[in-house]
Design an enzyme around this catalytic site. Structure first.
Site, PDB file in Angstrom:
ATOM      1  N   ARG A 281      53.263  33.161  65.006  1.00 13.24           N
ATOM      2  CA  ARG A 281      53.394  34.310  64.120  1.00 13.24           C
ATOM      3  C   ARG A 281      53.470  33.644  62.590  1.00 13.24           C
ATOM      4  NH1 ARG A 281      55.791  39.946  63.233  1.00 13.24           N
ATOM      5  NH2 ARG A 281      57.257  39.842  61.467  1.00 13.24           N
TER       6      ARG A 281
ATOM      7  N   ALA B  37      57.255  32.184  60.464  1.00 12.62           N
ATOM      8  CA  ALA B  37      57.128  33.223  59.354  1.00 12.62           C
ATOM      9  C   ALA B  37      58.747  33.430  59.075  1.00 12.62           C
ATOM     10  CB  ALA B  37      56.535  34.589  59.941  1.00 12.62           C
TER      11      ALA B  37
ATOM     12  N   TYR C 240      61.792  31.103  58.187  1.00 13.99           N
ATOM     13  CA  TYR C 240      62.252  29.908  59.104  1.00 13.99           C
ATOM     14  C   TYR C 240      61.673  28.765  59.231  1.00 13.99           C
ATOM     15  CZ  TYR C 240      65.282  33.767  60.372  1.00 13.99           C
ATOM     16  OH  TYR C 240      65.980  34.964  60.293  1.00 13.99           O
TER      17      TYR C 240
END
Length: 371
Positions: A228, A181, A184
């Site tokens: 994530r 997320a 990155y």
């Protein structure tokens, strides 16, 4: 008086991977409390131990290898010194009865030669720089144009994650979270404007994420691995024209692995929680404060009662309230201000010096007695 019986945030939660005393999760937040080589400072153990009453702690982003270092004094999980440093953290958390997972964060295009131990230009899916000046160890600088990753680079990045995940278990972590997320590396492969490739990793924007998650799950066990994602998050110039089909396809591909959890941020333009919750049968951690005001107790409770998540991650509320579960139980207004001046410095000030509710009341009684 407490609201233990009425707040769903304080209800215990159990899955195949975790048994948690409550549904509060410490969200991952970069704090720059590492030595220059990426070894966490001793004060990091104090910080996480203070917050061990949370159902689950997720660390700040940790680079899996210096090839993925996104900033100066961000921690790593590459060397023996890193493992030893993080072991002190996990031990401190476990002594307090807590559970903690390591978030692996490969910077991809994020980074600058003046803030990387290798002193090199970072590499990402395509040669698209981060917009605007970036922070470096001695100020600010223009973002470099990243080198486009070769297929060998991609394979090495996956191998680096696998090695770091194994190091995380050696350091005593209860699990690992892949940071897919917030701009990155994995997010860069998923987004339209940072992945301009024409090969298999461009034609199928989920391919890198699926290969990465699969490799790490095979190495440490899917029951120890979380992912994530932040669909549609525009941070650092990210652009996703139509997130829904991409993230639906990604979840369809990784769901059979049986991951420990999915950690999902919501978005104003794309209601990811509402769209993806029905497509995910496992544990789902929701974060609704990204790019908004800090998440409140009411917001967290509402997401749980709507059935959009099983757990709620709190960021800024946990910074200033290390005993957040106890404060929610006591109906505390969560009004302690954040020390923004020392948010990204390197010491205890603005990091481990926030009072618990008990300490706050003691200080108030002492002040009243001296008046």
């Amino acid at each position: 008086m407490t609201n233990t019986a009425t707040s769903p945030l304080l209800a215990p939660y159990s899955s195949g991977s975790f048994t948690l005393p409550n549904r509060l999760v410490l969200a991952p937040m970069t704090r720059f409390r590492a030595h220059e080589d990426g070894t966490p400072l001793p004060v990091v153990a104090d910080y996480y131990a203070q917050r061990a009453e949370a159902g689950l702690l997720v660390t700040e982003g940790i680079w899996p290898h210096r090839r993925g270092q996104s900033g100066w004094r961000i921690p790593g999980l590459e060397t023996e010194a890193h493992i030893v440093g993080w072991h002190a953290v996990t031990e401190a958390v476990h002594v307090r009865g807590g559970r903690i997972v390591a978030q692996l964060m490969h910077g991809g295009r994020q980074g600058h030669p003046r803030s990387r131990l290798l002193g090199d230009v970072p590499a990402g899916p395509s040669a698209v720089p981060v917009p605007g000046p970036v922070h470096v160890k001695d100020g600010k600088a223009e973002a470099p144009v990243p080198r486009e990753m070769t297929k060998d680079d991609i394979r090495i990045a996956i191998d680096d994650h696998v090695a770091a995940a194994r190091n995380a278990l050696q350091a005593g972590f209860d699990g690992v979270e892949i940071h897919g997320a917030n701009s990155y590396l994995t997010h860069q492969f998923l987004a339209d404007n940072t992945n301009l490739r024409t090969d298999v990793y461009g034609r199928d924007k989920t391919r890198f994420a699926v290969e990465l998650v699969t490799a790490v799950a095979e190495a440490i066990g899917a029951h120890r691995l979380g992912l994530r994602l932040s669909p549609g998050n525009p941070q650092f110039g990210m652009s996703e024209r139509s997130p829904a089909p991409v993230y639906r396809a990604l979840l369809n591909a990784v769901a059979p692995l049986g991951l420990a959890y999915l950690h999902l941020t919501d978005n104003d333009d794309y209601p990811a929680l509402a769209d993806l919750r029905p497509r995910w049968n496992g544990t789902l951690i929701a974060n609704v404060g990204e790019n908004h005001a800090p998440t409140t107790q009411h917001q967290g409770e509402q997401v749980l009662t709507q059935g959009h998540a099983d757990l709620i991650s709190f960021g800024r509320a946990f910074l200033a309230h290390p005993d957040l579960p106890a404060r929610i139980a006591a109906n505390d207004p969560l009004a302690t201000p954040i020390d923004t001046e020392h948010l990204y410095t390197h010491g205890a000030q603005g990091y481990t010096d926030y009072p618990t509710l008990e300490e706050q009341h003691a200080r108030q009684l002492t002040a009243a007695a001296t008046q």
